[in-house]
Design a protein around this motif. Structure first.
Motif, PDB file in Angstrom:
ATOM      1  N   LEU A   9       0.835  -1.195   0.000  1.00 19.18           N
ATOM      2  CA  LEU A   9       0.000   0.000   0.000  1.00 19.18           C
ATOM      3  C   LEU A   9       0.873   1.250   0.000  1.00 19.18           C
ATOM      4  N   ARG A  10       0.389   2.295  -0.634  1.00 16.49           N
ATOM      5  CA  ARG A  10       0.982   3.635  -0.481  1.00 16.49           C
ATOM      6  C   ARG A  10      -0.035   4.477   0.261  1.00 16.49           C
ATOM      7  N   LEU A  11       0.373   4.968   1.431  1.00 17.89           N
ATOM      8  CA  LEU A  11      -0.547   5.695   2.291  1.00 17.89           C
ATOM      9  C   LEU A  11       0.076   6.998   2.764  1.00 17.89           C
ATOM     10  N   HIS A  12      -0.759   8.026   2.891  1.00 14.32           N
ATOM     11  CA  HIS A  12      -0.365   9.261   3.560  1.00 14.32           C
ATOM     12  C   HIS A  12      -0.998   9.255   4.946  1.00 14.32           C
ATOM     13  N   ILE A  13      -0.184   9.494   5.973  1.00 11.48           N
ATOM     14  CA  ILE A  13      -0.681   9.520   7.348  1.00 11.48           C
ATOM     15  C   ILE A  13      -0.480  10.911   7.926  1.00 11.48           C
ATOM     16  N   ASP A  14      -1.585  11.576   8.248  1.00 10.42           N
ATOM     17  CA  ASP A  14      -1.546  12.890   8.891  1.00 10.42           C
ATOM     18  C   ASP A  14      -1.578  12.687  10.394  1.00 10.42           C
ATOM     19  N   HIS A  15      -0.518  13.165  11.061  1.00  3.18           N
ATOM     20  CA  HIS A  15      -0.370  12.941  12.493  1.00  3.18           C
ATOM     21  C   HIS A  15       0.292  14.153  13.120  1.00  3.18           C
ATOM     22  N   GLU A  16      -0.422  14.809  14.041  1.00  2.00           N
ATOM     23  CA  GLU A  16       0.104  15.960  14.783  1.00  2.00           C
ATOM     24  C   GLU A  16       0.644  17.040  13.850  1.00  2.00           C
ATOM     25  N   GLY A  17      -0.111  17.334  12.808  1.00  2.00           N
ATOM     26  CA  GLY A  17       0.222  18.456  11.939  1.00  2.00           C
ATOM     27  C   GLY A  17       1.198  18.173  10.825  1.00  2.00           C
ATOM     28  N   SER A  18       1.696  16.944  10.718  1.00  2.00           N
ATOM     29  CA  SER A  18       2.620  16.608   9.642  1.00  2.00           C
ATOM     30  C   SER A  18       2.104  15.384   8.888  1.00  2.00           C
ATOM     31  N   THR A  19       2.544  15.258   7.629  1.00  2.00           N
ATOM     32  CA  THR A  19       2.110  14.145   6.785  1.00  2.00           C
ATOM     33  C   THR A  19       3.312  13.275   6.432  1.00  2.00           C
ATOM     34  N   THR A  20       3.151  11.981   6.609  1.00  2.00           N
ATOM     35  CA  THR A  20       4.195  11.013   6.293  1.00  2.00           C
ATOM     36  C   THR A  20       3.656  10.019   5.281  1.00  2.00           C
ATOM     37  N   SER A  65      13.187  -5.783  15.414  1.00  2.00           N
ATOM     38  CA  SER A  65      13.382  -5.730  13.971  1.00  2.00           C
ATOM     39  C   SER A  65      13.506  -4.293  13.465  1.00  2.00           C
ATOM     40  N   ASP A  66      14.417  -4.096  12.497  1.00  2.00           N
ATOM     41  CA  ASP A  66      14.558  -2.798  11.834  1.00  2.00           C
ATOM     42  C   ASP A  66      13.578  -2.646  10.675  1.00  2.00           C
ATOM     43  N   HIS A  67      12.787  -3.672  10.427  1.00  4.94           N
ATOM     44  CA  HIS A  67      11.883  -3.666   9.285  1.00  4.94           C
ATOM     45  C   HIS A  67      10.452  -3.286   9.664  1.00  4.94           C
ATOM     46  N   VAL A  68      10.271  -2.724  10.855  1.00  3.01           N
ATOM     47  CA  VAL A  68       8.942  -2.364  11.333  1.00  3.01           C
ATOM     48  C   VAL A  68       8.940  -0.911  11.808  1.00  3.01           C
ATOM     49  N   VAL A  69       7.933  -0.166  11.363  1.00  7.11           N
ATOM     50  CA  VAL A  69       7.720   1.209  11.818  1.00  7.11           C
ATOM     51  C   VAL A  69       6.558   1.201  12.798  1.00  7.11           C
ATOM     52  N   SER A  70       6.688   1.902  13.920  1.00  8.53           N
ATOM     53  CA  SER A  70       5.582   1.995  14.868  1.00  8.53           C
ATOM     54  C   SER A  70       5.579   3.369  15.522  1.00  8.53           C
ATOM     55  N   PHE A  71       4.400   3.825  15.895  1.00 11.82           N
ATOM     56  CA  PHE A  71       4.265   5.084  16.632  1.00 11.82           C
ATOM     57  C   PHE A  71       2.931   5.069  17.367  1.00 11.82           C
ATOM     58  N   THR A  72       2.814   5.935  18.365  1.00 12.89           N
ATOM     59  CA  THR A  72       1.584   6.023  19.150  1.00 12.89           C
ATOM     60  C   THR A  72       0.853   7.309  18.805  1.00 12.89           C
ATOM     61  N   PHE A  73      -0.457   7.312  19.034  1.00  9.92           N
ATOM     62  CA  PHE A  73      -1.244   8.494  18.649  1.00  9.92           C
ATOM     63  C   PHE A  73      -2.605   8.482  19.344  1.00  9.92           C
ATOM     64  N   GLU A  74      -3.231   9.664  19.341  1.00 12.96           N
ATOM     65  CA  GLU A  74      -4.636   9.792  19.722  1.00 12.96           C
ATOM     66  C   GLU A  74      -5.521   9.816  18.496  1.00 12.96           C
ATOM     67  N   HIS A  75      -4.999  10.414  17.421  1.00 13.50           N
ATOM     68  CA  HIS A  75      -5.800  10.585  16.205  1.00 13.50           C
ATOM     69  C   HIS A  75      -4.884  10.653  14.999  1.00 13.50           C
ATOM     70  N   ILE A  76      -5.181   9.891  13.955  1.00 15.87           N
ATOM     71  CA  ILE A  76      -4.493  10.021  12.673  1.00 15.87           C
ATOM     72  C   ILE A  76      -5.522   9.950  11.556  1.00 15.87           C
ATOM     73  N   THR A  77      -5.168  10.544  10.424  1.00 14.98           N
ATOM     74  CA  THR A  77      -5.985  10.443   9.223  1.00 14.98           C
ATOM     75  C   THR A  77      -5.155   9.776   8.137  1.00 14.98           C
ATOM     76  N   VAL A  78      -5.714   8.750   7.530  1.00 15.65           N
ATOM     77  CA  VAL A  78      -5.007   7.978   6.508  1.00 15.65           C
ATOM     78  C   VAL A  78      -5.683   8.189   5.164  1.00 15.65           C
ATOM     79  N   THR A  79      -4.893   8.608   4.173  1.00 19.56           N
ATOM     80  CA  THR A  79      -5.424   8.835   2.826  1.00 19.56           C
ATOM     81  C   THR A  79      -4.525   8.136   1.815  1.00 19.56           C
ATOM     82  N   HIS A  80      -5.034   8.012   0.596  1.00 20.45           N
ATOM     83  CA  HIS A  80      -4.232   7.519  -0.521  1.00 20.45           C
ATOM     84  C   HIS A  80      -3.611   8.726  -1.215  1.00 20.45           C
ATOM     85  N   PRO A  81      -2.389   8.604  -1.749  1.00 17.21           N
ATOM     86  CA  PRO A  81      -1.751   9.762  -2.409  1.00 17.21           C
ATOM     87  C   PRO A  81      -2.597  10.396  -3.504  1.00 17.21           C
ATOM     88  N   SER A  82      -3.445   9.605  -4.149  1.00 18.44           N
ATOM     89  CA  SER A  82      -4.283  10.155  -5.221  1.00 18.44           C
ATOM     90  C   SER A  82      -5.423  10.998  -4.688  1.00 18.44           C
TER      91      SER A  82
END
Length: 331
Positions: free
Chosen positions: A197-208, A269-286
């Motif tokens: 998947l290609r995802l944009h994650i908006d978290h605490e004012g920034s997009t990753t 593992s170095d192959h896993v990304v993780s983070f904690t949050f109260e709220h995130i918004t997930v969108t597709h790049p398109s």
């Protein structure tokens, strides 16, 4: 770690129920008629013996589970009673959602394979013991999560994980319900081709932007501990959710990561990304408003992007053992 606004809102005292509070029990008959009969027998023995009123509603059509749960929740609220879910995590989540909306107390009779929710809160898997617990347990506030308008108690995910669950149901229908069947099904799915998947994650004012086979959002301390993420498990007690996404890797590495998780070493593992949050918004790049498959506590649904994952600002009040006993019961 500083408590969040959500966790501060949950600093409410446990509620002691009226001694004659009735129980409205909703059970999914998909677990089998024999299990339904056994549950009714225990309820009549344990609750009927002390004159405690209860009503058991067995749902034969899974499509009616949510409606029956809402009807039972309305009755529980009107009569100052407790809505009880009998089943696995998926059934419990549906019934809990109705209790959460109605504002009534919720209780569980664990009847599933993994029972992550009940085990995390120290509720005995034994039917006699969990039924007896209903009689004198207090209702404690517990955290729930939402993705768009869909609640989850244990986890929510998109991508490969919903596919794992769909394949697992096929295997269960062929070979029966057991943890071994679930494990074999997962290994088989991992070795099949899958896309990232290609995802944009908006978290605490920034997009990753992330590329991953799956996005997994956890809300269960026991599950986080079992896969080897103790820091993330502790974050759940601070009013946060945990997001986990494997980096783009091949099938064999996916299998290796799964084995790491099963061994309780995923955080190594170095192959896993993780983070904690109260709220995130997930969108597709398109930015297209596309439908995607989402798994919440083992149940599959299609939701429209963008996806908003959040901690509920209102707790669910759960009947469970006192804190010291609940901790001792966790397994």
């Amino acid at each position: 770690m500083t408590p969040t606004a959500a966790s501060a809102a949950f600093d409410e005292s446990a509620k002691t129920l009226a001694a004659d509070a009735p129980f409205f029990i909703v059970m999914n008959a998909g677990s089998g008629r024999r299990q339904s009969d056994a549950t009714r027998s225990v309820l009549e023995r344990e609750l009927g013996a002390v004159g405690r009123r209860f009503e058991l509603r067995v749902v034969d059509d899974p499509r009616r589970l949510a409606d029956v749960a809402r009807e039972a929740a309305a009755a529980a609220r009107k009569e100052g009673g407790v809505l009880v879910g009998a089943g696995g995590d998926g059934t419990l989540c549906t019934v809990a959602h109705a209790a959460h909306d109605a504002g009534c107390a919720f209780a569980v009779l664990p009847r599933g394979t993994f029972n992550y929710f009940s085990r995390d809160h120290g509720i005995p898997a034994d039917l006699d013991r969990s039924t007896t617990l209903l009689l004198d347990a207090r209702a404690f506030p517990v955290q729930v999560g939402f993705v768009n308008g869909r609640m989850f108690l244990v986890n929510a995910s998109l991508g490969l994980y919903p596919r794992l669950l769909e394949d697992r149901e096929i295997y269960k229908r062929q070979f029966g319900r057991s943890r071994l069947v679930a494990l074999w099904s997962a290994l088989s799915t991992m070795l099949k081709p899958h896309r990232h998947l290609r995802l944009h994650i908006d978290h605490e004012g920034s997009t990753t932007e992330i590329r991953s086979s799956t996005l997994f959002v956890g809300n269960n301390r026991l599950q986080m501990e079992q896969i080897g993420m103790p820091d993330e498990a502790r974050a759940l007690e601070q009013g946060l959710l945990v997001a986990i996404a494997p980096r783009p890797v091949g099938r064999l590495m996916h299998l290796w990561l799964s084995l790491h998780g099963a061994a309780g070493r995923l955080s190594d593992s170095d192959h896993v990304v993780s983070f904690t949050f109260e709220h995130i918004t997930v969108t597709h790049p398109s930015k297209k408003r596309r439908l995607v498959k989402i798994a919440t506590d083992g149940e599959i649904a299609k939701l429209q992007m963008p996806l908003e994952f959040r901690v509920s600002d209102k707790p669910l009040f759960l009947l469970k053992p006192e804190p010291a006993e609940a901790e001792a019961n966790r397994s």
